[in-house]
Motif scaffolding. Sequence first.
Motif, PDB file in Angstrom:
ATOM      1  N   SER A  70       0.311  -0.856   0.179  1.00 13.09           N
ATOM      2  CA  SER A  70       0.232   0.174   0.269  1.00 13.09           C
ATOM      3  C   SER A  70       0.600   1.037   0.017  1.00 13.09           C
ATOM      4  CB  SER A  70      -0.643   0.160   1.288  1.00 13.09           C
ATOM      5  OG  SER A  70       0.131   0.099   2.352  1.00 13.09           O
ATOM      6  N   HIS A  72       1.714   2.293   2.524  1.00  9.21           N
ATOM      7  CA  HIS A  72       1.161   3.543   3.846  1.00  9.21           C
ATOM      8  C   HIS A  72       2.360   1.968   5.242  1.00  9.21           C
ATOM      9  CE1 HIS A  72      -2.593   3.880   2.017  1.00  9.21           C
ATOM     10  NE2 HIS A  72      -1.632   5.198   1.785  1.00  9.21           N
ATOM     11  N   GLY A 103      -8.759   1.118   4.073  1.00 11.44           N
ATOM     12  CA  GLY A 103      -8.568   2.583   3.750  1.00 11.44           C
ATOM     13  C   GLY A 103      -8.704   3.525   4.524  1.00 11.44           C
ATOM     14  N   ILE A 130      -5.725   1.629  -3.190  1.00 12.00           N
ATOM     15  CA  ILE A 130      -5.021   1.478  -2.865  1.00 12.00           C
ATOM     16  C   ILE A 130      -3.728  -0.178  -2.984  1.00 12.00           C
ATOM     17  CG2 ILE A 130      -3.902   0.881  -0.386  1.00 12.00           C
ATOM     18  CD1 ILE A 130      -5.444   2.465   0.718  1.00 12.00           C
TER      19      ILE A 130
END
Length: 133
Positions: A70, A72, A103, A130
């Motif tokens: 992702s 992240h 998300g 994502i």
Amino acid sequence: MADLDHSLSWLEALKWDVDGMIPAIAQDAGGRVVMFAYMNRESLQETVRCGYAVYWSRSRRRLWRKGEESGHVQKVLSIRTDCDGDVLLLAIEQVGGIACHTGRESCFFNELRGEYWVPSDPVLKNPEEIYAK
């Protein structure tokens, strides 16, 4: 329960479960718990070495670098353990503001209301965007 044994090395002082795992809670700088996962010795050592959260994926049976798909990632600001040494608390900076694969900011977005679990946090980014390949 016995307190943490401070005479042992940092890794050996921890209380690993029968599978060699320890629970790890990720909390952002604002104090919000964003995620829970497990670590083994290798993932914890790699987290300390690189400064970014690396967990053990029980479903994939391998190291899981948070954000590897992702983007992240979780920059680790500090690592603490409880008095018994059987739980870790990671203070993190959640890059991109999304910790959950749905998300959302946090994996803890379902709230008990009456007799039902209700999503209480908004989706910040569609998971299909994502994880698009």
